[in-house]
Design an enzyme around this catalytic site. Structure first.
Site, PDB file in Angstrom:
ATOM      1  N   LYS A  85       0.846  -1.212   0.000  1.00 34.90           N
ATOM      2  CA  LYS A  85       0.000   0.000   0.000  1.00 34.90           C
ATOM      3  C   LYS A  85       0.874   1.253   0.000  1.00 34.90           C
ATOM      4  O   LYS A  85       0.663   2.171  -0.780  1.00 34.90           O
ATOM      5  CB  LYS A  85      -0.893   0.062   1.259  1.00 34.90           C
ATOM      6  CG  LYS A  85      -1.920  -1.035   1.375  1.00 34.90           C
ATOM      7  CD  LYS A  85      -2.838  -0.814   2.572  1.00 34.90           C
ATOM      8  CE  LYS A  85      -2.172  -0.914   3.936  1.00 34.90           C
ATOM      9  NZ  LYS A  85      -1.669  -2.242   4.287  1.00 34.90           N
ATOM     10  N   ARG A 162      -9.745   1.258   8.403  1.00 27.12           N
ATOM     11  CA  ARG A 162      -9.427  -0.147   8.664  1.00 27.12           C
ATOM     12  C   ARG A 162     -10.592  -0.891   9.295  1.00 27.12           C
ATOM     13  O   ARG A 162     -10.476  -2.078   9.576  1.00 27.12           O
ATOM     14  CB  ARG A 162      -8.237  -0.224   9.628  1.00 27.12           C
ATOM     15  CG  ARG A 162      -6.896  -0.234   8.930  1.00 27.12           C
ATOM     16  CD  ARG A 162      -5.799  -0.307   9.985  1.00 27.12           C
ATOM     17  NE  ARG A 162      -4.694  -1.092   9.536  1.00 27.12           N
ATOM     18  CZ  ARG A 162      -3.569  -0.580   9.019  1.00 27.12           C
ATOM     19  NH1 ARG A 162      -3.446   0.708   8.862  1.00 27.12           N
ATOM     20  NH2 ARG A 162      -2.596  -1.367   8.650  1.00 27.12           N
ATOM     21  N   ARG A 196      10.967  -6.538   5.271  1.00 26.47           N
ATOM     22  CA  ARG A 196      10.885  -5.071   5.226  1.00 26.47           C
ATOM     23  C   ARG A 196      11.961  -4.425   6.098  1.00 26.47           C
ATOM     24  O   ARG A 196      12.199  -4.824   7.227  1.00 26.47           O
ATOM     25  CB  ARG A 196       9.500  -4.667   5.733  1.00 26.47           C
ATOM     26  CG  ARG A 196       9.194  -3.217   5.622  1.00 26.47           C
ATOM     27  CD  ARG A 196       7.735  -2.948   5.430  1.00 26.47           C
ATOM     28  NE  ARG A 196       6.867  -3.459   6.491  1.00 26.47           N
ATOM     29  CZ  ARG A 196       5.534  -3.384   6.433  1.00 26.47           C
ATOM     30  NH1 ARG A 196       4.951  -2.862   5.388  1.00 26.47           N
ATOM     31  NH2 ARG A 196       4.811  -3.854   7.420  1.00 26.47           N
ATOM     32  N   ARG A 240      10.792  -2.800  11.733  1.00 25.23           N
ATOM     33  CA  ARG A 240       9.668  -2.379  12.579  1.00 25.23           C
ATOM     34  C   ARG A 240       9.395  -3.426  13.655  1.00 25.23           C
ATOM     35  O   ARG A 240       9.461  -4.627  13.393  1.00 25.23           O
ATOM     36  CB  ARG A 240       8.406  -2.226  11.717  1.00 25.23           C
ATOM     37  CG  ARG A 240       8.229  -0.852  11.144  1.00 25.23           C
ATOM     38  CD  ARG A 240       7.136  -0.772  10.111  1.00 25.23           C
ATOM     39  NE  ARG A 240       5.858  -1.338  10.520  1.00 25.23           N
ATOM     40  CZ  ARG A 240       4.752  -1.232   9.797  1.00 25.23           C
ATOM     41  NH1 ARG A 240       4.769  -0.592   8.647  1.00 25.23           N
ATOM     42  NH2 ARG A 240       3.622  -1.774  10.209  1.00 25.23           N
ATOM     43  N   ARG A 251      -1.613  -9.429  12.832  1.00 30.94           N
ATOM     44  CA  ARG A 251      -2.106  -8.322  11.997  1.00 30.94           C
ATOM     45  C   ARG A 251      -2.960  -8.849  10.850  1.00 30.94           C
ATOM     46  O   ARG A 251      -3.970  -8.248  10.492  1.00 30.94           O
ATOM     47  CB  ARG A 251      -0.928  -7.497  11.464  1.00 30.94           C
ATOM     48  CG  ARG A 251      -0.392  -6.556  12.548  1.00 30.94           C
ATOM     49  CD  ARG A 251       1.050  -6.165  12.313  1.00 30.94           C
ATOM     50  NE  ARG A 251       1.281  -5.475  11.077  1.00 30.94           N
ATOM     51  CZ  ARG A 251       2.458  -5.432  10.446  1.00 30.94           C
ATOM     52  NH1 ARG A 251       3.510  -6.051  10.962  1.00 30.94           N
ATOM     53  NH2 ARG A 251       2.597  -4.772   9.327  1.00 30.94           N
TER      54      ARG A 251
HETATM   55  N1  LIG Z   1      -6.833   3.117  10.715  1.00 34.98           N
HETATM   56  C1  LIG Z   1      -6.224   2.598  11.791  1.00 34.98           C
HETATM   57  N2  LIG Z   1      -6.954   2.204  12.868  1.00 34.98           N
HETATM   58  C2  LIG Z   1      -6.367   1.685  13.954  1.00 34.98           C
HETATM   59  N3  LIG Z   1      -5.051   1.474  14.074  1.00 34.98           N
HETATM   60  C3  LIG Z   1      -4.262   1.842  13.027  1.00 34.98           C
HETATM   61  C4  LIG Z   1      -4.816   2.421  11.847  1.00 34.98           C
HETATM   62  N4  LIG Z   1      -3.810   2.673  10.986  1.00 34.98           N
HETATM   63  C5  LIG Z   1      -2.682   2.283  11.580  1.00 34.98           C
HETATM   64  N5  LIG Z   1      -2.953   1.774  12.811  1.00 34.98           N
HETATM   65  C6  LIG Z   1      -1.958   1.222  13.752  1.00 34.98           C
HETATM   66  O1  LIG Z   1      -0.672   1.356  13.167  1.00 34.98           O
HETATM   67  C7  LIG Z   1      -0.115   0.061  12.875  1.00 34.98           C
HETATM   68  C8  LIG Z   1       0.759   0.128  11.653  1.00 34.98           C
HETATM   69  O2  LIG Z   1       0.019   0.565  10.552  1.00 34.98           O
HETATM   70  P1  LIG Z   1       0.638   0.426   9.068  1.00 34.98           P
HETATM   71  O3  LIG Z   1       1.992   0.985   9.051  1.00 34.98           O
HETATM   72  O4  LIG Z   1      -0.363   1.004   8.114  1.00 34.98           O
HETATM   73  O5  LIG Z   1       0.761  -1.150   8.952  1.00 34.98           O
HETATM   74  P2  LIG Z   1       0.547  -2.286   7.863  1.00 34.98           P
HETATM   75  O6  LIG Z   1       1.861  -2.480   7.240  1.00 34.98           O
HETATM   76  O7  LIG Z   1       0.152  -3.415   8.771  1.00 34.98           O
HETATM   77  O8  LIG Z   1      -0.545  -1.949   6.898  1.00 34.98           O
HETATM   78  C9  LIG Z   1      -1.315  -0.859  12.812  1.00 34.98           C
HETATM   79  O9  LIG Z   1      -0.983  -2.220  13.046  1.00 34.98           O
HETATM   80  C10 LIG Z   1      -2.161  -0.271  13.936  1.00 34.98           C
HETATM   81  O10 LIG Z   1      -1.643  -0.623  15.216  1.00 34.98           O
END
Ligand SMILES: Nc1ncnc2c1ncn2[C@@H]1O[C@H](COP(=O)(O)OP(=O)(O)O)[C@@H](O)[C@H]1O
Length: 309
Positions: A85, A162, A196, A240, A251
């Protein structure tokens, strides 16, 4: 200004009209900052008014832009952790000259504070859990307000919404044109999360995983070369905290439970574009642009792209 129990979000309407809405559904906590933002906006020449009634009072701040031209795209990227993404949303945002708003990055910035609240949130995040909606909405509202203050009229959102609840909130405040749903087989998602790496100095994202997976059951064949860092970043690679196998599996489970229904939500609204990622960036990028009707050379795109298919 009579605004009750409100928080702010920004929405942009067609014809160059930009608006900030403060909606009853966001709760009361942020009103101080909303009022402050509004004062600043009024000083900058925005007109403040109200729309709606009953329990759903909406404050709209608007300004007619010179020439009344169209606004930038308002797109959302959905997809499992590791699907890409961030990679594709940031490239597209650059190409279409709109901000890339990555919810995960906003959260990580916030968590770099040393407050006890930040520590609690960091623990939740490192376990792969979603963070509470009020925190997420506050961060996003602030980011969108900054956009508006700098007259930016569009965005590509990644990592929000989400949950269906978040998607419903977004519907209240923005006219999302298109939702791109990136898909990749699960074994590849896990390998990509584990590979990553982020440069601690420049923030660049890289991936050490080299994926070569044969077709199996309904999963397509995959070939993805690694995305290696340049020599200047190679010694500064970090991982990370939530990219361990156990947390990635959590996740993914949370994605299937909480975020998969968001796909159905947007499919029901006729806005969802499913896109299967099956290769590295050189193979996937042109296919994605074609699917989105974006012309890289002329940066032409149909901004009214409301899912035709
Ligand atoms: N829209 C959201 N609602 C709730 N928590 C979020 C949201 N966006 C991000 N987070 C928090 O930030 C973390 C990392 O998000 P992100 O970097 O987008 O991860 P991923 O690579 O899993 O898509 C999520 O696992 C969550 O803990």
């Amino acid at each position: 200004m009579a605004v009750m129990s409100c928080r702010s979000m920004v929405t942009y309407k067609g014809g160059g009209r930009m608006a900030l809405r403060a909606c009853g559904l966001f709760g009361a906590r942020e009103m101080g900052s909303v009022a402050a933002s509004m004062e600043t906006l009024v000083q900058q020449g925005w007109r403040v008014g109200e729309e709606g009634g009953g329990g759903r009072r909406v404050v709209v701040v608007e300004r007619q832009e010179e020439g009344g031209g169209g606004r930038g795209v308002q797109w959302v990227f959905l997809g499992c952790p590791g699907v890409g993404k961030g990679t594709y949303a940031s490239r597209l945002a650059k190409l279409l000259q709109v901000p890339h708003i990555a919810m995960g990055d906003l959260v990580r910035q916030e968590l770099s504070q040393t407050s006890s609240m930040a520590k609690q949130l960091a623990t939740l995040m490192s376990q792969g859990q979603l963070l509470p909606d009020d925190i997420i909405i506050r961060l996003l509202s602030k980011r969108l307000e900054n956009n508006m203050a700098s007259s930016q009229s569009g965005f590509i959102l990644d990592g929000f919404p989400r949950t269906v609840h978040q998607a419903e909130m977004l519907e209240e405040v923005a006219d999302i044109d298109l939702v791109v749903n990136l898909k990749l087989r699960e074994d590849a998602l896990i390998a990509k999360c584990l590979g990553r790496r982020i440069c601690s100095q420049c923030g660049g994202n890289f991936n050490l995983a080299r994926l070569e997976m044969e077709e199996s059951n309904s999963a397509p064949r995959i070939f993805m070369p690694p995305l290696l860092p340049p020599p200047s970043c190679a010694s500064k690679m970090t991982t990370r905290a939530d990219d361990t196998e156990e947390v990635v599996r959590t996740r993914l489970r949370i994605y299937y439970e909480e975020s998969k229904p968001v796909e159905d939500f947007y499919r029901g609204h006729g806005k969802l574009l499913d896109f299967e990622v099956s290769g590295g960036i050189p193979e996937t990028w042109p296919r994605l642009l074609a699917a989105l009707h974006v012309d890289e050379k002329h940066t032409n795109h149909d901004n009214s792209h409301k899912m035709a298919a």
